[in-house]
Design an enzyme around this catalytic site. Structure first.
Site, mmCIF file in Angstrom:
data_model
loop_
_atom_site.group_PDB
_atom_site.id
_atom_site.type_symbol
_atom_site.label_atom_id
_atom_site.label_comp_id
_atom_site.label_asym_id
_atom_site.label_seq_id
_atom_site.Cartn_x
_atom_site.Cartn_y
_atom_site.Cartn_z
ATOM 1 C CB CYS A 83 -0.571 0.017 1.760
ATOM 2 S SG CYS A 83 -2.348 -1.806 1.435
ATOM 3 N NE ARG A 102 5.586 1.198 -1.614
ATOM 4 C CZ ARG A 102 7.133 1.980 -0.859
ATOM 5 N NH1 ARG A 102 7.587 1.884 -1.519
ATOM 6 N NH2 ARG A 102 7.486 0.663 0.360
ATOM 7 C CD1 TRP A 156 -1.210 -5.381 -3.651
ATOM 8 C CD2 TRP A 156 -0.313 -6.149 -2.148
ATOM 9 N NE1 TRP A 156 -0.371 -6.608 -4.187
ATOM 10 C CE2 TRP A 156 0.053 -7.159 -3.293
ATOM 11 C CE3 TRP A 156 -0.001 -6.800 -0.419
ATOM 12 C CZ2 TRP A 156 0.583 -8.525 -3.335
ATOM 13 C CZ3 TRP A 156 0.232 -8.450 -0.695
ATOM 14 C CH2 TRP A 156 0.774 -8.886 -1.554
ATOM 15 C CG ASN A 183 0.623 2.124 3.761
ATOM 16 O OD1 ASN A 183 -0.571 2.014 3.139
ATOM 17 N ND2 ASN A 183 1.315 2.681 3.163
ATOM 18 N N GLY A 184 -1.260 -0.921 6.874
ATOM 19 C CA GLY A 184 -0.852 -2.328 8.178
ATOM 20 C C GLY A 184 -1.714 -2.899 7.737
ATOM 21 C CD GLU A 188 17.475 -12.957 -7.926
ATOM 22 O OE1 GLU A 188 16.311 -13.248 -7.265
ATOM 23 O OE2 GLU A 188 17.151 -12.393 -8.304
ATOM 24 C CE LYS A 191 14.134 -10.916 -9.703
ATOM 25 N NZ LYS A 191 14.838 -10.818 -8.659
ATOM 26 C CD GLU A 241 10.477 -11.960 -8.556
ATOM 27 O OE1 GLU A 241 11.498 -11.579 -8.762
ATOM 28 O OE2 GLU A 241 10.049 -11.235 -7.335
ATOM 29 C CG HIS A 283 21.529 -37.031 -4.632
ATOM 30 N ND1 HIS A 283 21.870 -38.103 -3.929
ATOM 31 C CD2 HIS A 283 22.628 -36.591 -4.694
ATOM 32 C CE1 HIS A 283 23.179 -38.257 -3.982
ATOM 33 N NE2 HIS A 283 23.950 -37.009 -4.824
ATOM 34 C CE LYS A 289 11.349 -2.745 -6.311
ATOM 35 N NZ LYS A 289 12.099 -4.080 -6.872
HETATM 36 O O1 M6R Z 1 13.151 -5.118 0.217
HETATM 37 P P1 M6R Z 1 13.714 -6.133 0.264
HETATM 38 O O2 M6R Z 1 15.284 -6.561 -0.719
HETATM 39 O O3 M6R Z 1 14.092 -6.327 1.300
HETATM 40 O O4 M6R Z 1 13.009 -6.855 -0.472
HETATM 41 C C1 M6R Z 1 12.824 -8.167 -0.470
HETATM 42 C C2 M6R Z 1 11.953 -9.651 -1.055
HETATM 43 O O5 M6R Z 1 11.057 -9.084 -1.286
HETATM 44 C C3 M6R Z 1 12.601 -8.732 -2.801
HETATM 45 O O6 M6R Z 1 13.994 -9.289 -3.395
HETATM 46 C C4 M6R Z 1 11.916 -9.686 -3.366
HETATM 47 O O7 M6R Z 1 12.038 -11.267 -3.462
HETATM 48 C C5 M6R Z 1 11.734 -9.245 -5.340
HETATM 49 N N1 M6R Z 1 10.463 -9.442 -5.394
HETATM 50 C C6 M6R Z 1 12.771 -10.121 -5.927
HETATM 51 O O8 M6R Z 1 12.466 -9.437 -7.197
#
Ligand code: M6R
Length: 607
Positions: A2, A27, A73, A99-100, A480, A484, A487, A503, A602
């Site tokens: 949010c 975000r 959100w 927010n929260g 990673e 990617k 995501e 294994h 984000k």
């Molecule tokens: O802001 P941060 O680096 O703490 O965020 C951590 C994760 O939420 C963030 O890296 C998330 O995995 C991303 N979507 C990766 O692309």
């Protein structure tokens, strides 16, 4: 997650709020709304869906020189117009954006309903509007303070009162609130990027603080009604860095920015004279660094994979036992905190709830914790004992790319500094300093493979599932790379250490399941080539990612992604770039929303 923006001044508020909300879009959100104060009334406009839906609903002229806006959100209740913020009290005199999560919302709601209040949404946040309206006091600030004393949970909250034109009150507990100071105008936001085109002078609230303001001034105070003061800080990054600047997507722009962003991470931190790195903000003397016996690094998502790379790198160079763990797992397992362990948290946003909770757990138990963060003045950066700012610049795309490469660069600098305190010789230190200086150039060379990688992505993005494998320091990069791809393209992808394939996962290798094999040119290359053979024997398609000239790799692979020859210290960083490009082109070919992938935000500022 949010987003909040609020304004009070002498200009029309609506365009400022809408432009601010646009800055917050990255975000992640599923509805939005604004409230304007005009002629002793508060008008609200809300819409589910993208910001364009809200804009369509706005009348041609929206009066008001103070107001607030929110991107929501959904957590409690679906993404509907009614559940979007702002929320109004029954009489329409109090409006809030929040927010929260309000943990005792159910109990508060029942008590308010019993006194005749009728709720118009399913959100936990709406209780705040009614609660404040039901808590009259001499000032709005006092009403908000008294109401918040009854609330359990987290909040970044802004409140307006129809009877107090130009006045805004905000409060923070666990969710960022930033005051922006303009020329005879004031702002409140959850993310400084939203107000950067108006002011760079900001004050961050701490948990348990409130602020009340009009267009000329603001006053900080605490929930216990004590006054508080804080120096403002100046945000230095360029507002232009939030524009697309001709790129099709922020993700593409951010990938191509990496030679520059990594250069900024390195700037002023390499010391030729002593063949080492110098990270000024650690707040630890060489003697204190020497006394460290163990390193534990924590983060979430991409930051956790960067933490794994960091742990490998530090253990190799400094010969200190080093490990990484997801921040949430760490904080929930009642961890042992040791005085001679250095804890490091890594977070792009500096606001990730689980990472912040880990910081608090470590500090509560007397441990020492450093932060590697990108956002200056973020909550984590303010709560740690010291640390490193990455200076990657704002990262807008939800999927992290340039922050990841700057995290790895920060860890390489730290590993070199610790290594030189332990047994890295000045000669080898010089080799590493020179290798690090070449990072931007090597990243730029890796990016030159964009066109061939795009062509490969077209061929492979029809797959339902992909594997990523790598050994030792290539394994976190495989993780990673797979994250990617998941995501942004929504293709299922899993990463394994190459040695683990036999294994179990080998059972899933078939002609429809491509495997991306990381083959950096190092001592383990022959072993990695044997993984290629294992996959080919099961007729699995192979994409090799390599900087080796071995003809065997070409023979055994269906396609080869080349990354530049470089010192092996840089391999994880440079290989990672190729995997970013691959995921991006798969997602674009499939027509995905690469900058705002479904279901993702984000920064994850809730549990
Ligand atoms: O802001 P941060 O680096 O703490 O965020 C951590 C994760 O939420 C963030 O890296 C998330 O995995 C991303 N979507 C990766 O692309």
């Amino acid at each position: 997650m949010c987003g909040i923006i609020a304004f009070t001044g002498n200009r029309a508020a609506a365009p400022i709020l809408i432009a601010g909300l646009r800055r917050l879009e990255y975000r992640g959100y599923d509805s939005s709304g604004i409230a304007l104060h005009s002629r002793n009334k508060i008008q609200i406009h809300r819409a589910a869906g993208k910001l364009s839906q809200l804009e369509k609903k706005l009348p041609a002229k929206v009066a008001g020189k103070s107001g607030m806006g929110h991107t929501r959100w959904a957590t409690h209740g679906e993404a509907t117009d009614e559940n979007a913020h702002p929320h109004l009290s029954t009489e329409g005199n109090i409006a809030i954006i929040h927010n929260g999560i309000i943990e005792n919302a159910n109990a508060l709601r029942k008590a308010l309903e019993a006194s005749g209040v009728i709720f118009s949404s399913q959100t936990d946040s709406e209780v705040l509007a009614h609660l404040i309206a039901a808590t009259p006091a001499e000032t709005l600030l006092e009403s908000v303070r008294q109401a918040l004393l009854q609330v359990q949970g987290t909040y970044g909250l802004v409140v307006m009162d129809a009877e107090r034109p130009g006045e805004l009150v905000a409060a923070r507990n666990g969710s960022p609130v930033i005051v922006g100071i303009g020329e005879k105008e004031m702002f409140i936001t959850s993310d400084a990027n939203a107000i950067l085109s108006h002011t760079r002078e900001v004050v961050h609230l701490d948990d348990g603080e409130l602020v009340s303001m009009d267009q000329k001034s603001f006053q900080l105070s605490t929930l216990d009604a004590a006054s508080a003061t804080r120096e403002s800080i100046t945000i230095t990054h360029d507002a232009g860095s939030l524009e697309l600047e001709g790129y099709r997507h922020y993700l593409l722009k951010e990938m191509f920015e990496q030679p520059k962003s990594v250069e900024r991470t390195l700037r002023g931190r390499l010391d030729h004279r002593f063949s080492t790195a110098r990270l000024g903000g650690l707040n630890l003397t060489a003697r204190e660094l020497l006394d460290i016996r163990r390193i534990k690094i924590l983060g979430c998502g991409t930051a956790y994979y960067a933490a794994m790379c960091g742990a490998n790198c530090i253990e190799q160079l400094a010969r200190l036992p080093s490990s990484a763990e997801p921040a949430a797992e760490f904080r929930y397992r009642n961890p042992l905190i040791e005085p001679d362990t250095l804890y490091i948290v890594v977070s792009q946003s500096g606001e990730t709830f689980d990472t912040l909770a880990a910081v608090r757990e470590i500090r509560r138990k007397g441990g020492r914790v450093l932060g590697i963060n990108n956002v200056v003045g973020s909550t984590i950066a303010r709560e740690v004992d010291g640390g490193v700012y990455m200076h990657a610049g704002p990262e807008v795309s939800v999927a992290s790319t340039k922050a990841f490469s700057s995290m790895l660069t920060s860890f390489m600098l730290l590993a070199l500094q610790l290594g030189r305190i332990h047994d890295v010789s000045p000669q080898y230190g010089t080799v590493l300093v020179e290798a690090l200086e070449r990072c931007p150039e090597k990243i730029a060379e890796a990016l030159e493979q964009d066109a061939p990688i795009a062509a490969m992505a077209k061929k492979y993005c029809v797959a339902k599932s992909m594997f990523y494998i790598g050994r030792t320091d290539a394994f976190p990069i495989a993780l990673e790379g797979a994250l990617k791809l998941k995501e942004i393209s929504y293709i299922h992808a899993e990463a394994y250490p190459a040695s683990e394939l036999k294994h179990g996962p080998l059972a899933l290798i078939d002609p429809d399941t491509p495997t991306i094999v990381l083959l950096p040119d190092n001592d383990l290359l022959d072993k990695s080539i044997s993984s290629l053979q294992e996959i080919k024997a099961r007729k699995g398609p192979v994409i090799a990612v390599t900087n080796s000239d071995s003809p065997e790799i070409v023979e055994l692979s269906d396609d080869v992604i080349r990354f530049p020859a470089c010192h092996q210290f840089l391999h994880p960083l440079v290989m990672g770039i190729s995997l970013q490009l691959f995921a991006y082109h798969c997602a674009v070919t499939m027509g995905r929303d690469v900058d705002q992938p479904r279901n993702l935000a984000k920064s994850v500022t809730v549990e």
